[in-house]
Enzyme design. Structure first.
Site, PDB file in Angstrom:
ATOM      1  N   HIS A 207       0.793  -1.368   0.043  1.00 64.60           N
ATOM      2  CA  HIS A 207      -0.027   0.064  -0.291  1.00 64.60           C
ATOM      3  C   HIS A 207       0.816   1.201   0.030  1.00 64.60           C
ATOM      4  CE1 HIS A 207       1.022   0.847   4.344  1.00 64.60           C
ATOM      5  NE2 HIS A 207       0.824  -0.239   4.622  1.00 64.60           N
TER       6      HIS A 207
ATOM      7  N   GLU B  28      -1.836  -7.083   7.608  1.00 63.00           N
ATOM      8  CA  GLU B  28      -0.637  -6.634   8.265  1.00 63.00           C
ATOM      9  C   GLU B  28      -0.450  -7.456   9.663  1.00 63.00           C
ATOM     10  OE1 GLU B  28       2.496  -6.635   7.912  1.00 63.00           O
ATOM     11  OE2 GLU B  28       3.015  -4.508   7.508  1.00 63.00           O
TER      12      GLU B  28
END
Length: 199
Positions: free
Chosen positions: A8, A81
């Protein structure tokens, strides 16, 4: 299967060099949106058969920018994550001073960090859930070209799992919006590129 990872774009926590794990759902900041838009301008979503993303805002928005409305995005919690527990949102520089054994020589969280960060995930746990996702893709879509938009520590941990027996020191940390490409089968894996920045 050809597999492409994209990390990202930047968030404010990235900018401030703070820990940002799976329990923190920060959006992209202006820089992160710009990174994704510039990188996506060099990128053709039509070459991918399937697109997957972490459901966290920073990955979801990055995926949307990259696919340009041309592909459906599928979300999977297994590619969130790593959860850093009580360390999430804390400044990396301050944590290194207080808990130097929780970091490697490059200033990134190391295996021993769980002694100091209650509630966090281990690298082994992250590799387990992430590799379950990747192995499922290899089994279901052996001839497909697949894009996965997710997170830096997750990508590095998975690459170490498949290519260096879990040795995280072999691979550098992944930059925001960097692309990493692999060819993967049930019996063979090959690195095409790692941490390639397009902006």
């Amino acid at each position: 299967m050809k597999l492409t990872f994209i990390r990202h774009g930047q968030t404010d926590l990235n900018k401030d060099n703070r820990i940002q794990g799976g329990g923190i759902d920060q959006p992209l900041n202006e820089t992160g949106i710009n990174q994704a838009e510039v990188a996506a301008s060099h990128f053709d979503p039509q070459k991918y058969d399937l697109v997957f993303s972490s459901p966290l805002k920073r990955a979801k928005k990055t995926a949307e920018i990259f696919v340009k409305g041309q592909k459906q995005i599928y979300f999977d919690d297994r590619i969130k994550e790593m959860d850093f527990g009580e360390w999430d949102t804390l400044k990396v520089d301050e944590l290194i001073k207080e808990y130097p054994k929780g970091f490697n020589e490059d200033g990134y969280v190391a295996n021993g960090y769980l002694r100091y960060a209650p509630g966090g995930e281990s690298f082994e746990e992250v590799a387990s859930r992430g590799s379950e996702f990747i192995d499922e893709l290899i089994h279901k879509y052996p001839d497909k070209n697949i894009l996965v938009v997710c997170h830096g520590t997750l990508i590095k941990t998975l690459v170490a799992h498949y290519f260096s027996n879990g040795n995280l020191g072999v691979f550098e940390q992944v930059a925001n919006c960097a692309i990493s490409e692999f060819e993967m089968t049930e019996n063979f894996s090959k690195v095409i590129c790692y941490n390639q920045v397009l902006y």
